[in-house]
Design a protein around this motif. Sequence first.
Motif, PDB file in Angstrom:
ATOM      1  N   LYS A  55      47.316 -50.611 -29.986  1.00 52.83           N
ATOM      2  CA  LYS A  55      47.540 -49.462 -29.118  1.00 52.83           C
ATOM      3  C   LYS A  55      46.355 -48.499 -29.179  1.00 52.83           C
ATOM      4  O   LYS A  55      45.933 -47.938 -28.158  1.00 52.83           O
ATOM      5  CB  LYS A  55      48.833 -48.755 -29.541  1.00 52.83           C
ATOM      6  CG  LYS A  55      49.350 -47.752 -28.539  1.00 52.83           C
ATOM      7  CD  LYS A  55      50.740 -47.268 -28.945  1.00 52.83           C
ATOM      8  CE  LYS A  55      51.320 -46.357 -27.893  1.00 52.83           C
ATOM      9  NZ  LYS A  55      52.679 -45.880 -28.262  1.00 52.83           N
ATOM     10  N   ASP A  60      46.994 -46.795 -24.392  1.00 50.15           N
ATOM     11  CA  ASP A  60      48.338 -46.886 -23.821  1.00 50.15           C
ATOM     12  C   ASP A  60      48.377 -47.549 -22.455  1.00 50.15           C
ATOM     13  O   ASP A  60      49.264 -48.364 -22.188  1.00 50.15           O
ATOM     14  CB  ASP A  60      48.971 -45.482 -23.734  1.00 50.15           C
ATOM     15  CG  ASP A  60      49.526 -45.043 -25.085  1.00 50.15           C
ATOM     16  OD1 ASP A  60      49.789 -45.922 -25.909  1.00 50.15           O
ATOM     17  OD2 ASP A  60      49.669 -43.837 -25.300  1.00 50.15           O
ATOM     18  N   PRO A  61      47.455 -47.215 -21.546  1.00 54.27           N
ATOM     19  CA  PRO A  61      47.554 -47.842 -20.214  1.00 54.27           C
ATOM     20  C   PRO A  61      47.386 -49.353 -20.249  1.00 54.27           C
ATOM     21  O   PRO A  61      47.931 -50.064 -19.410  1.00 54.27           O
ATOM     22  CB  PRO A  61      46.415 -47.178 -19.432  1.00 54.27           C
ATOM     23  CG  PRO A  61      46.105 -45.927 -20.168  1.00 54.27           C
ATOM     24  CD  PRO A  61      46.359 -46.243 -21.601  1.00 54.27           C
ATOM     25  N   LYS A  62      46.631 -49.874 -21.217  1.00 48.07           N
ATOM     26  CA  LYS A  62      46.347 -51.309 -21.258  1.00 48.07           C
ATOM     27  C   LYS A  62      47.436 -52.095 -21.993  1.00 48.07           C
ATOM     28  O   LYS A  62      47.615 -53.288 -21.740  1.00 48.07           O
ATOM     29  CB  LYS A  62      44.994 -51.552 -21.947  1.00 48.07           C
ATOM     30  CG  LYS A  62      43.805 -51.037 -21.144  1.00 48.07           C
ATOM     31  CD  LYS A  62      43.571 -51.915 -19.917  1.00 48.07           C
ATOM     32  CE  LYS A  62      42.441 -51.374 -19.055  1.00 48.07           C
ATOM     33  NZ  LYS A  62      41.162 -51.425 -19.735  1.00 48.07           N
ATOM     34  N   LYS A  64      51.206 -52.812 -22.548  1.00 48.25           N
ATOM     35  CA  LYS A  64      52.478 -52.594 -21.853  1.00 48.25           C
ATOM     36  C   LYS A  64      53.585 -53.401 -22.532  1.00 48.25           C
ATOM     37  O   LYS A  64      53.432 -54.594 -22.772  1.00 48.25           O
ATOM     38  CB  LYS A  64      52.352 -53.028 -20.389  1.00 48.25           C
ATOM     39  CG  LYS A  64      53.619 -52.883 -19.562  1.00 48.25           C
ATOM     40  CD  LYS A  64      53.399 -53.320 -18.136  1.00 48.25           C
ATOM     41  CE  LYS A  64      54.675 -53.259 -17.318  1.00 48.25           C
ATOM     42  NZ  LYS A  64      55.233 -51.911 -17.215  1.00 48.25           N
ATOM     43  N   ASP A  65      54.689 -52.734 -22.875  1.00 46.77           N
ATOM     44  CA  ASP A  65      55.835 -53.413 -23.493  1.00 46.77           C
ATOM     45  C   ASP A  65      56.664 -54.119 -22.425  1.00 46.77           C
ATOM     46  O   ASP A  65      56.995 -53.529 -21.387  1.00 46.77           O
ATOM     47  CB  ASP A  65      56.731 -52.407 -24.223  1.00 46.77           C
ATOM     48  CG  ASP A  65      56.087 -51.903 -25.496  1.00 46.77           C
ATOM     49  OD1 ASP A  65      55.394 -52.691 -26.149  1.00 46.77           O
ATOM     50  OD2 ASP A  65      56.268 -50.720 -25.834  1.00 46.77           O
ATOM     51  N   ASN A  77      57.156 -59.079 -10.947  1.00 46.18           N
ATOM     52  CA  ASN A  77      55.801 -58.521 -11.058  1.00 46.18           C
ATOM     53  C   ASN A  77      54.760 -59.644 -10.980  1.00 46.18           C
ATOM     54  O   ASN A  77      53.914 -59.783 -11.868  1.00 46.18           O
ATOM     55  CB  ASN A  77      55.650 -57.760 -12.377  1.00 46.18           C
ATOM     56  CG  ASN A  77      56.669 -56.661 -12.547  1.00 46.18           C
ATOM     57  OD1 ASN A  77      56.477 -55.520 -12.134  1.00 46.18           O
ATOM     58  ND2 ASN A  77      57.788 -56.994 -13.192  1.00 46.18           N
ATOM     59  N   LYS A 244      45.116 -55.783 -18.895  1.00 46.24           N
ATOM     60  CA  LYS A 244      46.346 -55.369 -19.553  1.00 46.24           C
ATOM     61  C   LYS A 244      46.810 -56.413 -20.565  1.00 46.24           C
ATOM     62  O   LYS A 244      46.603 -57.604 -20.378  1.00 46.24           O
ATOM     63  CB  LYS A 244      47.462 -55.163 -18.523  1.00 46.24           C
ATOM     64  CG  LYS A 244      47.393 -53.836 -17.791  1.00 46.24           C
ATOM     65  CD  LYS A 244      48.637 -53.651 -16.943  1.00 46.24           C
ATOM     66  CE  LYS A 244      48.606 -52.269 -16.265  1.00 46.24           C
ATOM     67  NZ  LYS A 244      49.825 -52.058 -15.448  1.00 46.24           N
ATOM     68  N   LEU A 246      50.301 -57.614 -22.095  1.00 47.70           N
ATOM     69  CA  LEU A 246      51.748 -57.548 -21.902  1.00 47.70           C
ATOM     70  C   LEU A 246      52.418 -57.978 -23.208  1.00 47.70           C
ATOM     71  O   LEU A 246      52.539 -59.164 -23.497  1.00 47.70           O
ATOM     72  CB  LEU A 246      52.171 -58.443 -20.741  1.00 47.70           C
ATOM     73  CG  LEU A 246      51.383 -58.244 -19.434  1.00 47.70           C
ATOM     74  CD1 LEU A 246      51.811 -59.259 -18.392  1.00 47.70           C
ATOM     75  CD2 LEU A 246      51.567 -56.831 -18.911  1.00 47.70           C
TER      76      LEU A 246
END
Length: 405
Positions: A55, A60-62, A64-65, A77, A244, A246
């Motif tokens: 993190k 944070d933007p990259k 993702k939970d 998605n 990102k 995931l």
Amino acid sequence: MLSKKSKIFIIIIIAIIGLLTFLEASEPEPINWFPSYAKTDKIPLGTFVSYSIMKETFGDPKLKDINQPPYEFLLDNDTVSGTYFFVNGSISFDDSELDRILDWVGKGNTLFVSSKTISSNLLDTLLIDTDNLISLDDISTQPMVELVNKNLKAEKPYHYDRDVYNPYFSEIDTINTTVLGVTQLYNDTLQIKNPQLNYIKQSFGEGEILLHSFPEAFGNYFMLTDENYEYTQNILSYVDPTKKILWDNHYKSGKTFYTSPLFFLLQNRYLKWAYYTLIIGVLLFVIFEGKRKQRSIPIIAPLKNQTLAFTRTISAMYYEKEKHKEIVEKQNLLFLDYVHHDLRIQTNVLDEKTLLDISARSNNDIEDTKILFKYFEELNRKRVLSKEELIRLYNMISEFKNKSY
């Protein structure tokens, strides 16, 4: 009043509970080695440390939970891009889920799986087989791990000082697979002389798949032991930092979301024993106080339903006074109410479709249904009705309802 024996018994019970509570609270907390791999768990095999580092590194933007199953997430998605990151003791996709994941990877994305047991259908697709490291000379099964890239390889392999199950990739598609890391069981020299593959990369369509068989590398214990965190960081160097990540929370042995309010209470040993003491105290109170204060509960007969008797009285009065027209009107309203509430059919418009629905739901012929409603209309048009017409209507209604049961 309680007897002397009862008081002594209660004192002994309270003393025993107090002693047990003291002994339980005095014991050191046992280490929980459950392979949770949940990001919120700070136990040895939780991923709180590795998740926090990722993190901080990726932001944070990259990161993702993902709390949904992969099939549902990718279905909703399908345009998202990046690296789908799975870490757990076992990862098993069903065929439809794997097809959707591979279709997503083929569009230029990355699948990262770090698990001791990897879905067999995924391994079959990539022409990969697995085996387990077994020590014939020593009962110890502590693994050593390292990466093969010279820029990422440490002077000595990283040692995990726990006896664990050690899978490796025994067969691979040598043409399409790149070896990234190796493993071997621990020996006194701390050198990997007989390397076995435990980290590989394979292209798939326009994307790629990274498979890793040592998920303990992301556990808190490994990360916080010596310089082992460097190995985990170097594993992540093969993940594109510009896209990102995931992070999968669905395929986790540890429960990420706790729905029971008692979970937090029972997790703390002091709160847990306080809760048990409260329960035992309440039971003792019920046992000893309930005997002394319990009284018999009188039986109160429920009020009788006089609606039927009242209806019979009113109908008899109408019949004796030969108010046949009024009785027919009431019968008409009652029958429409029966159709509306019992058969659940709207009676605002009695057209052909409505009559067909009434016939079907009441198990009556459509012709008999039409005759009954036509007879209602005929009687409603008359000003004066005879007793025989009233009796005939009653019989037609009774016969119609009998077929409905």
